[in-house]
Design a protein around this motif. Structure first.
Motif, PDB file in Angstrom:
ATOM      1  N   ASN A  31       0.807  -1.222   0.000  1.00 16.81           N
ATOM      2  CA  ASN A  31       0.000   0.000   0.000  1.00 16.81           C
ATOM      3  C   ASN A  31       0.838   1.269   0.000  1.00 16.81           C
ATOM      4  OD1 ASN A  31      -2.605  -1.168  -0.117  1.00 16.81           O
ATOM      5  ND2 ASN A  31      -2.460  -1.682   2.048  1.00 16.81           N
ATOM      6  N   ALA A  35       1.561   1.767  -4.244  1.00 16.68           N
ATOM      7  CA  ALA A  35       0.229   2.347  -4.054  1.00 16.68           C
ATOM      8  C   ALA A  35      -0.538   2.480  -5.362  1.00 16.68           C
ATOM      9  CB  ALA A  35       0.339   3.699  -3.355  1.00 16.68           C
ATOM     10  N   THR A  38      -1.984  -0.966  -6.113  1.00 15.21           N
ATOM     11  CA  THR A  38      -3.037  -1.425  -5.203  1.00 15.21           C
ATOM     12  C   THR A  38      -4.308  -0.597  -5.337  1.00 15.21           C
ATOM     13  OG1 THR A  38      -2.116  -0.141  -3.372  1.00 15.21           O
ATOM     14  CG2 THR A  38      -1.432  -2.430  -3.541  1.00 15.21           C
TER      15      THR A  38
END
Length: 88
Positions: A31, A35, A38
């Protein structure tokens, strides 16, 4: 090489053992460091699936060699993407 080791160690061990990534540490890594990947996933279980696939010894955590499989797979995907972008 040093950067990959430092990246792994930045996330591993928050739960007490610095030679493995727990599931929570793996999710934190994904995450934060990945990022963009995701956030673009429509399936909320994709990170669980990735972790299970990487966890070759099925212990519910990732050691450094299992982590390197993720890095290698990402490198291959990027390389393939660059090859497709270059005109023949």
């Amino acid at each position: 090489m040093e950067s990959l080791i430092a990246l792994f160690q930045r996330y591993a061990g928050k739960g007490g053992y610095n030679c493995i990534l727990s599931k929570m540490e793996f999710l934190s890594f994904m995450n934060t460091e990945l990022a963009a990947f995701t956030k673009n996933q429509k399936d909320p279980s994709v990170l669980d699936h990735i972790m299970k696939k990487l966890d070759t010894n099925n212990d519910g955590q990732l050691d450094f060699s299992e982590f390197l499989n993720l890095i290698g797979g990402l490198a291959m995907a990027c390389h393939d993407s660059f090859l497709k972008a270059v005109p023949s």
